[in-house]
Design a protein around this motif. Structure first.
Motif, PDB file in Angstrom:
ATOM      1  N   ALA A 149      39.950  95.922   4.014  1.00  0.00           N
ATOM      2  CA  ALA A 149      40.470  96.812   2.985  1.00  0.00           C
ATOM      3  C   ALA A 149      41.733  96.205   2.376  1.00  0.00           C
ATOM      4  N   SER A 164      40.371 102.464   6.308  1.00  0.00           N
ATOM      5  CA  SER A 164      40.094 101.022   6.315  1.00  0.00           C
ATOM      6  C   SER A 164      38.667 100.767   6.786  1.00  0.00           C
ATOM      7  N   TYR A 186      36.238 101.495   3.993  1.00  0.00           N
ATOM      8  CA  TYR A 186      36.121 100.380   3.052  1.00  0.00           C
ATOM      9  C   TYR A 186      35.147  99.327   3.592  1.00  0.00           C
ATOM     10  N   THR A 187      35.326  98.936   4.845  1.00  0.00           N
ATOM     11  CA  THR A 187      34.454  97.889   5.394  1.00  0.00           C
ATOM     12  C   THR A 187      33.002  98.355   5.440  1.00  0.00           C
ATOM     13  N   VAL A 208      34.665 101.635  -1.353  1.00  0.00           N
ATOM     14  CA  VAL A 208      35.477 100.434  -1.570  1.00  0.00           C
ATOM     15  C   VAL A 208      36.516 100.633  -2.674  1.00  0.00           C
ATOM     16  N   ASP A 268      40.016 100.916  -4.317  1.00  0.00           N
ATOM     17  CA  ASP A 268      41.282 100.273  -3.947  1.00  0.00           C
ATOM     18  C   ASP A 268      42.266 101.271  -3.359  1.00  0.00           C
ATOM     19  N   ALA A 300      43.140 103.949  -0.985  1.00  0.00           N
ATOM     20  CA  ALA A 300      42.568 104.437   0.272  1.00  0.00           C
ATOM     21  C   ALA A 300      42.408 105.956   0.284  1.00  0.00           C
ATOM     22  N   ARG A 335      39.142 107.408  -1.132  1.00  0.00           N
ATOM     23  CA  ARG A 335      37.873 107.151  -0.455  1.00  0.00           C
ATOM     24  C   ARG A 335      37.430 108.386   0.317  1.00  0.00           C
TER      25      ARG A 335
END
Length: 424
Positions: free
Chosen positions: A246, A259, A262-263, A331, A333, A335, A338
């Protein structure tokens, strides 16, 4: 490029460090470091395991180095199946007859005693169908070894990239099933572990596949306990694979459960497109998967072109679009914008319920809800009716709320972009 059948990339020319000394007897000496490791493990496991937690207690099995050397035929190259972040991996057979995967610490690698302790502790105390089962460990002398259940269908990476000729590409339904299983494992770590656990190292090589392509997360050496209620993040050194990390974690070292979201989004893009997260053989604008996907979706007409060519068009355009929406939300940017992993689980449950059936007569997409258009065994249908009805009552409301929120966010993003284009 060859890949191992079980634990990530395999270096065909790599020679196991034990090959040169394959006839030597394994050392039996204990040093202060190994004694300290074992004492620390025993202490933490004793403190963490209650009288009612029998499964965790039975999972902390210790092996001698001699036992594991015997199981793997003294770590000869014939038993070598790959190289992971921890070290080399060998296939072995215990005295009980059980087939296992034995990971041996590479002392010149990036991981060491700390990561060894983290992995043993976490997997000894946390059990879930979507987490790989740790059978035991060895901390004898300078040796650090981890013993896992053997996953015969290999890693997700092996099934997506540089596919061997005898292997069939994963179909759309299987890809969504794998993604959904990964979210369940992550959601368990985030919400059921106490304190919560941030996995930190989700990637296709760390998702192992069991019979029926049932996914299990592996390699927990980089996992971190999540922040307490009074903290928003955990500060730690940046470790992970470029292309998956991330952006806020990569730039500041501040780690949150978002994080992991994101992954997962990167892995979902990997499943949809068949592309690696980072591919330096492509042009400057295409080597980062996330950037390439975003650029392709500037024009809504391009989204079908994102699909992995190996799918050969065997997917629902509706499901493809929804899967891309989920991936791009993950994903982001920012956080905070999300979704949570719980919301992602509900979204993936929706996608797995909309199975692609190439033989169904359901219009252009041929997408049917699970069970539609399929003949079911009357006895099985009767036996599962009560359970299915109960699950539907529990999940329908949660699913509807999660879907409305996620699809609503997509709509607001599009409206915001249109407004910016007009005012700009």
């Amino acid at each position: 490029m060859g890949h191992c059948p079980c634990f990530g990339r395999k270096n065909k020319g790599t020679k196991s460090k034990n090959d040169d000394n394959k006839d030597e007897k394994p050392p039996l000496n204990l040093n202060k470091s190994s004694v300290k490791i074992n004492e620390k493990l025993e202490q933490k496991l004793d403190l963490s395991v209650t009288e009612d937690d029998d499964h965790a207690q039975s999972n902390a099995v210790t092996f001698s180095y001699r036992e594991l050397a015997t199981a793997t035929n003294n770590f000869r190259k014939e038993s070598f199946i790959g190289e992971g972040g921890f070290g080399s991996v060998h296939k072995g057979k215990l005295r009980s007859g059980q087939i296992v995967a034995v990971k041996q610490l590479n002392h010149s690698g990036l991981q060491g005693d700390k990561e060894f302790l983290v992995e043993v502790l976490l997997l000894s105390l946390l059990r879930h169908p979507n987490l790989v089962n740790l059978i035991g460990y060895c901390a004898e002398g300078e040796q650090r070894l981890l013993v896992y259940e053997f996953m015969p269908f290999g890693s997700l990476e092996c099934r997506l990239h540089d596919l061997k000729p005898h292997l069939q590409p994963l179909d759309w339904n299987t890809r969504m099933k794998i993604a959904a299983g990964a979210t369940k494992g992550l959601n368990f770590l985030h919400n059921e572990a106490n304190p919560p656990v941030i996995y930190r190292d989700l990637k296709s090589s760390n998702i192992l596949l069991d019979e029926g392509f049932h996914p299990k997360l592996s390699d927990f050496g980089l996992a971190k306990f999540g922040p307490n209620d009074d903290r928003s993040h955990v500060s730690t050194r940046v470790m992970g694979t470029h292309g998956y990390c991330a952006p806020e974690y990569a730039s500041t070292g501040k780690l949150t459960m978002k994080s992991d979201v994101y992954t997962f989004g990167v892995v979902l893009l990997e499943l949809i497109t068949g592309r690696r997260p980072l591919d330096m053989t492509r042009g400057d604008e295409k080597y980062m998967l996330v950037d390439w996907a975003r650029s392709m979706l500037k024009d809504d007409k391009n989204f079908v072109g994102l699909a992995d060519p190996l799918l050969k068009g065997q997917f629902s355009e509706h499901s493809l679009g929804k899967a891309m929406e989920v991936a791009l939300m993950c994903v982001r940017d920012d956080a905070h914008s999300r979704p949570s992993m719980t919301e992602v689980v509900h979204a993936m449950n929706y996608l797995t319920s909309r199975r692609y059936d190439p033989n169904a007569d359901c219009g252009k997409d041929r997408c049917v809800a699970e069970g539609e258009g399929q003949m079911e065994n009357p006895r099985e249908l009767h036996e599962n009716l009560e359970e299915t009805s109960l699950l539907n009552r529990i999940q329908d409301r949660q699913r509807a709320v999660a879907e409305a929120k996620m699809w609503g966010e997509t709509w607001r993003d599009k409206r915001r972009q249109q407004t910016q284009n007009v005012t700009g």
